[in-house]
Design a protein around this motif. Structure first.
Motif, PDB file in Angstrom:
ATOM      1  N   LEU A  32       0.913  -1.341   0.046  1.00 38.78           N
ATOM      2  CA  LEU A  32      -0.029  -0.155  -0.124  1.00 38.78           C
ATOM      3  C   LEU A  32       0.918   1.146   0.147  1.00 38.78           C
ATOM      4  N   LEU A  33       0.541   2.217  -0.839  1.00 38.21           N
ATOM      5  CA  LEU A  33       1.247   3.503  -0.961  1.00 38.21           C
ATOM      6  C   LEU A  33       0.166   4.399  -0.222  1.00 38.21           C
ATOM      7  N   GLU A  34       0.255   4.812   0.975  1.00 39.53           N
ATOM      8  CA  GLU A  34      -0.701   5.763   1.650  1.00 39.53           C
ATOM      9  C   GLU A  34      -0.457   6.953   2.172  1.00 39.53           C
ATOM     10  N   GLY A  35      -1.413   8.087   2.184  1.00 36.71           N
ATOM     11  CA  GLY A  35      -1.009   9.359   2.719  1.00 36.71           C
ATOM     12  C   GLY A  35      -2.186  10.258   2.481  1.00 36.71           C
ATOM     13  N   HIS A 963      -5.970   6.624   0.049  1.00 32.31           N
ATOM     14  CA  HIS A 963      -5.763   7.141   1.357  1.00 32.31           C
ATOM     15  C   HIS A 963      -6.929   6.564   2.256  1.00 32.31           C
ATOM     16  N   VAL A 964      -7.591   5.329   1.721  1.00 29.59           N
ATOM     17  CA  VAL A 964      -8.655   4.773   2.465  1.00 29.59           C
ATOM     18  C   VAL A 964      -8.227   3.969   3.657  1.00 29.59           C
ATOM     19  N   GLU A 965      -8.892   4.445   4.778  1.00 29.98           N
ATOM     20  CA  GLU A 965      -8.243   3.924   6.088  1.00 29.98           C
ATOM     21  C   GLU A 965      -8.527   2.705   6.184  1.00 29.98           C
ATOM     22  N   GLU A 966      -9.337   1.890   5.721  1.00 31.57           N
ATOM     23  CA  GLU A 966      -9.633   0.681   5.863  1.00 31.57           C
ATOM     24  C   GLU A 966      -8.424  -0.350   5.273  1.00 31.57           C
ATOM     25  N   VAL A 977       3.433   8.333   3.504  1.00 30.45           N
ATOM     26  CA  VAL A 977       3.682   9.581   3.121  1.00 30.45           C
ATOM     27  C   VAL A 977       3.142  10.454   3.738  1.00 30.45           C
ATOM     28  N   ARG A 978       3.976  11.567   4.625  1.00 29.51           N
ATOM     29  CA  ARG A 978       3.360  12.473   5.558  1.00 29.51           C
ATOM     30  C   ARG A 978       3.988  13.869   5.133  1.00 29.51           C
ATOM     31  N   ARG A 979       3.160  15.147   5.415  1.00 34.19           N
ATOM     32  CA  ARG A 979       3.806  16.458   5.215  1.00 34.19           C
ATOM     33  C   ARG A 979       4.803  16.418   6.433  1.00 34.19           C
ATOM     34  N   ARG A 986       7.844  13.445   3.807  1.00 36.78           N
ATOM     35  CA  ARG A 986       8.784  12.495   4.185  1.00 36.78           C
ATOM     36  C   ARG A 986       8.252  11.016   3.889  1.00 36.78           C
ATOM     37  N   VAL A 987       8.954  10.039   3.627  1.00 35.22           N
ATOM     38  CA  VAL A 987       8.548   8.554   3.374  1.00 35.22           C
ATOM     39  C   VAL A 987       9.038   7.524   4.300  1.00 35.22           C
TER      40      VAL A 987
END
Length: 991
Positions: A32-35, A963-966, A977-979, A986-987
């Motif tokens: 999963l690539l999420e953020g 970005h689906v939480e489930e 990925v987060r700001r 950052r990764v």
């Protein structure tokens, strides 16, 4: 294709180094690539696409957003990807075009994009073998290695936002191009093209063969003289012409033999008559020769005596000439010896000459030394003067160098002060840009105000129109309800029950009014009302967008007006001008400093050169003086040495050597004169011996007797002409009388030779032979030409039959492969037919997953018909969705968002399954999905994730961008990925 490792830096929202190990992430098959939205998830996909193809995944994306705005401008942005295909393991590194700070001064310079491609021994290889560093070559090589171009890659491997459902919704022609590239079926299209080319070739051969038959038949008709030729009658015509030609040839041969016999008889008679006349003339010439024979013999004897006398006289003349030369040489030698005062002879003369020559050789080399003595004395004096000048120049240069450091320090200080002022160039430029943006926003605010007013008017008009149309629809419906009794009454027939009460009798049947609304008119009014409501909604949306943009501009600008912007612009321009002037002054002062340093170096170099020259000059002066004295002494000794060989003393060495040269020349001249006199005396003796031998050989007593027998030139020529003329005439007469024809003519009787009769017979037979020859030649040429043309015709007919037989199979195969309706009713080409079978496999694989994901509600179906609404040629790759719940066939574009996502995902996975299993196809080991999971309900999402997880058995990797939480609870392997607080992202990788 499998991804192993991705590295990027200063790309998009990532200012620092980001490294992602896809091989570890995809060990379980799905990651999963999420953020959060906008944090940079799609940038990871963009980086993969950019590394491979030099562009971004989005169709309308620009490469300008690749360089991170959060990174240090001096940091080089780059993307490096390690991937593996059936061709091996490769690493590609690309840098986008970006602006970097100048290494000197202020401002930026544009750094061009670059690309490098390496072949690796394995995923862990850090060096690799370089393949190319040129962007076009790298692009070509990657397309060859991966087997896909960028558009195909985005439809099969990376499915970005907006591109996911393209393969599902694309027309058949686009599917054909993609499937052809994936399955490598271009060979079938090339086969069809080759068959078409062969069909054209054999058709041309058939047409050519027919044309050659017609041409050969026409040539036969022309050769045989036939007006309407027929292939079946050719052989009979040839036989008739050959029989006619044979008969004419027989008659020609008979006439030719008769003409030859007559011509031979005429030639015989003519030759015998001529021989008889020639014999008579030759006999007369022989008689005249016999009468003049004694005179010719006397002339021949006189000529022989004159030739012997001439030989003796020639040798005697040579003796006289030798004696004259000997006397002259002896007299010349005596006169030369007396004139030069030379008294010695022979060996004494040679010894005197050798002594003088030895003296001259011993002193000649000193002439140049003597000539150079005055110049050398002047040079020594000039060197002393030059030394004094160099000493003065050295003092001047030392004084000039002492003042240079202070002047340089002043220039450096001025440059430093100007550079401090010019350092604000970037701030001034940014201020100008900011003022320009404010001015642009002011113009945009005015434009938005105008557009908001226009949008408000459009909403008012649309609202009024929608209200009127809705009211009109309502009125129509009310009128229809009010007149419903009349509508029901008009539909009643005798014996039918009333639809309201069920009675069979209808005492007073209601009738519809003339303007009673119909169902069609109400539907039309409803359609217009719905369209008006939609237009109202669109106008309201536009108004909301325009108001939002206007509000944003008002908040950005605040109370700023045009006058304030003009004042800010003037101040910014003044600041830029001041910085520019300072920059110009810095450059000018730097040039002055460089010129000052260069001048200082020049003065130092001149000072060193002057000092070195003075030292060398002082050292060589004493040596030159000493060598001059030695040379003067040697010249004086040479003058004293040659004085004994000359009568008078000479003042200089050059004059003495010149007198020695004169003396040697005189001695050489006397010796040469003596040699010439001796040679002349020997020649006189030799000539006298030759005269004695000549007298004996030619049988003369003395030279006088020989000279008496000499003939003058005219008499000798005359006698020779008489003898030669008589000899030639005698030879001609004897040869003529010896000819066989002349000898035979002695027995002929002149009265028996009738030349006129022989000529008349020759002419008559020759005319007959010519006429027969013309007839025979014409007949023979016609027969030969017709035979040749008949043979050519037979060959052309045979070639035509062979060509026709060979062409039939090729034409049929080409028509079938090209989809010709005459032999291929389906109209589907060979390449498309092969792709249809592959496409059926893809659809079958997609349906297997659809049954598990959507509980069998939808299945995909293929068709060999054209797409609905398409006017393109039939591709056989049309696609439809069968809705099992309603048993209807739907267009794929009618599916909802979640249905489209699920069906597109199954189709993409099915395509990957078939391509992976197809021998020679492209390896699709990695799949990225970048949209759609938020449209699925929990149950469907669970089914979809379950299907994706089963891909591990096939060795493939699936990356889900969402970005689906489930999904975070279902997929453990992920890239988060987060700001950051600094504005970038950052990764974090979890394996």
């Amino acid at each position: 294709m499998y991804l192993h490792r991705l590295e990027l830096r200063a790309i998009g929202p990532y200012p620092d180094l980001v490294s992602i190990d896809f091989a570890a992430l995809a060990a379980s098959g799905v990651f999963l690539l999420e953020g959060p939205t906008g944090s940079g998830k799609s940038t990871i996909i963009d980086a993969v696409v950019f590394a491979l193809y030099g562009g971004l995944a989005g169709a309308d994306a620009s490469n300008d957003r690749l360089h991170s705005q959060h990174a240090d401008p001096a940091v080089e942005p780059y993307v490096e990807l390690v991937f593996e295909t059936g061709a091996g393991v490769y690493r590609v590194r690309r840098t986008p075009q970006y602006d970097r700070p100048k290494q000197r001064g202020t401002g930026t310079v544009k750094q061009q994009a670059s690309a490098q491609l390496f072949r690796l021994a394995g995923p862990a290889d850090v060096a690799g073998e370089p393949m190319s560093s040129r962007i076009p070559e790298v692009g070509v090589e990657i397309a060859r290695i991966v087997g896909l171009d960028k558009a195909q890659f985005l439809q099969t491997v990376v499915l970005p936002q907006g591109e996911f459902a393209r393969f599902l919704r694309s027309p058949g022609e686009e599917r054909r191009k993609l499937l052809q590239s994936l399955f490598g079926t271009q060979v079938y299209d090339r086969t069809a093209d080759e068959l078409a080319a062969r069909r054209r070739a054999v058709q041309a051969e058939v047409d050519g063969a027919d044309a050659r038959v017609r041409d050969a038949l026409n040539r036969f008709a022309q050769a045989a003289g036939v007006d309407e030729p027929d292939e079946s009658g050719v052989q009979g015509t040839v036989a008739e012409l050959r029989a006619t030609a044979d008969a004419a040839e027989s008659a020609r041969a008979t006439a030719a033999r008769a003409a030859a016999a007559a011509a031979e008889h005429e030639q015989s008679v003519t030759a015998r008559a001529a021989a008889l006349d020639r014999r008579a003339a030759l006999l007369v010439r022989r008689a005249l020769l016999d009468e003049g024979a004694p005179a010719v013999d006397a002339a021949r004897t006189r000529l022989a005596l004159g030739e012997r006398a001439a030989r003796v006289a020639a040798v005697a003349d040579g003796l006289d000439a030798a004696r004259a030369r000997s006397d002259a040489a002896t007299a010349a030698a005596d006169a030369l010896r007396s004139g030069h005062g030379v008294t010695v002879h022979g060996e004494a003369l040679e010894r005197q000459r050798a002594t003088v020559a030895e003296c001259r050789a011993a002193v000649r080399h000193l002439i140049a030394v003597e000539d150079g003595i005055p110049g050398r004395r002047r040079a020594i004096k000039d060197a002393a003067v030059r030394g004094e000048q160099l000493t003065a120049r050295l003092a001047e240069l030392d004084a000039a160098l002492e003042s240079r450091p202070a002047e340089r320090a002043r220039i450096v200080e001025d440059a430093r002060a100007a550079a401090e002022l010019a350092a604000g160039a970037e701030a001034a430029r940014l201020e100008v840009d900011r003022v320009h943006r404010v001015r642009t926003d002011l113009v945009a605010r005015a434009e938005r105000e105008r557009r908001v007013r226009g949008a408000e008017q459009a909403v008012t008009s649309a609202r009024s129109a929608a209200h009127e149309l809705v009211r009109a629809e309502q009125q129509l419906r009310e009128r229809r309800i009010a007149g419903l009794a009349g509508e029901l009454g008009s539909a009643l027939a005798p014996g039918d029950p009333c639809p309201v009460c069920g009675a069979m009798e209808h005492p007073v049947v209601a009738t519809p009014q003339d303007d009673h609304p119909t169902t069609e008119s109400i539907d039309a009014a409803a359609s217009l009302a719905r369209r008006a409501e939609q237009d109202l909604g669109d106008a309201a949306t536009v108004l909301a967008v325009e108001r939002a943009e206007l509000e944003r501009l008002v908040q950005v600008l605040g109370d700023t007006d045009a006058a304030t912007v003009d004042a800010l612009a003037a101040a910014a321009d003044a600041r830029v001008a001041a910085v520019h002037d300072a920059s110009v002054r810095v450059r000018r002062l730097e040039q002055q400093r460089a010129a000052h340093d260069e001048q200082t170096r020049t003065l130092e170099r001149q000072r060193n050169e002057v000092d070195a020259e003075r030292a060398v000059l002082a050292g060589s002066a004493a040596a030159d003086t000493e060598r001059l004295e030695q040379d003067v002494t040697a010249v004086r000794g040479a003058v004293e040495r040659f004085a004994g060989h000359l009568d008078e003393a000479q003042g200089t060495l050059r004059a003495g050597v010149e007198q020695l040269d004169v003396l040697i020349a005189r001695l050489d001249a006397v010796a040469q004169a003596d040699d010439r006199a001796a040679v002349a005396a020997a020649a006189v003796r030799d000539r006298a011996d030759e005269v004695e031998r000549a007298l004996a050989e030619q049988e003369f007593d003395d030279v006088s007797a020989a000279r008496a027998g000499i003939l003058d030139r005219a008499d000798a020529e005359r006698l020779r002409d008489d003898v030669a003329r008589a000899d030639r005439e005698r030879a001609v007469v004897d040869a003529g009388l010896a000819e066989p024809a002349v000898i035979a003519a002695a027995e002929d009787d002149p009265a028996a030779l009738d030349l006129a009769a022989a000529r008349a017979a020759r002419d008559e037979t020759a005319a007959a032979a010519d006429a027969a020859t013309r007839v025979a030649t014409s007949a023979g040429d016609r027969a030969a030409a017709s035979e040749q043309c008949a043979a050519d015709l037979a060959l052309a007919i045979s070639a035509r039959d062979d060509t026709s037989a060979r062409s039939r199979a090729v034409v049929r195969l080409a028509d079938i492969a090209a989809g010709a309706p005459s032999v291929n009713p389906s109209g589907i080409t060979l390449g498309t037919y092969v792709l249809m079978r592959r496409f059926e496999d893809v659809v079958a694989a997609a349906n297997d997953r659809l049954r598990a994901m959507l509980a069998g509600r939808f299945t995909l179906e293929t068709s060999d018909e054209r797409e609905s609404g398409s006017r393109a040629r039939r591709t056989g790759l049309a696609l439809a969705v069968h809705d099992q719940s309603t048993d209807t066939v739907r267009d794929p574009r009618s599916l909802s968002g979640g249905e489209t996502f699920t069906v597109s995902l199954c189709l993409a996975l099915g395509l990957a399954d078939v391509v992976q299993a197809e021998a020679g196809g492209v390896s699709l080991g990695t799949l990225f999905v970048d949209e759609g999971f938020g449209t699925l309900d929990p149950e469907t999402l669970d089914d979809v994730i379950g299907q994706l997880s089963r891909l591990t058995a096939g060795g493939r990797q699936v990356g889900i961008v969402s970005h689906v939480e489930e999904l975070k609870q279902r997929i453990p392997e992920r890239i988060a990925v987060r700001r950051t607080a600094m504005g970038g992202s950052r990764v974090t990788t979890t394996v």
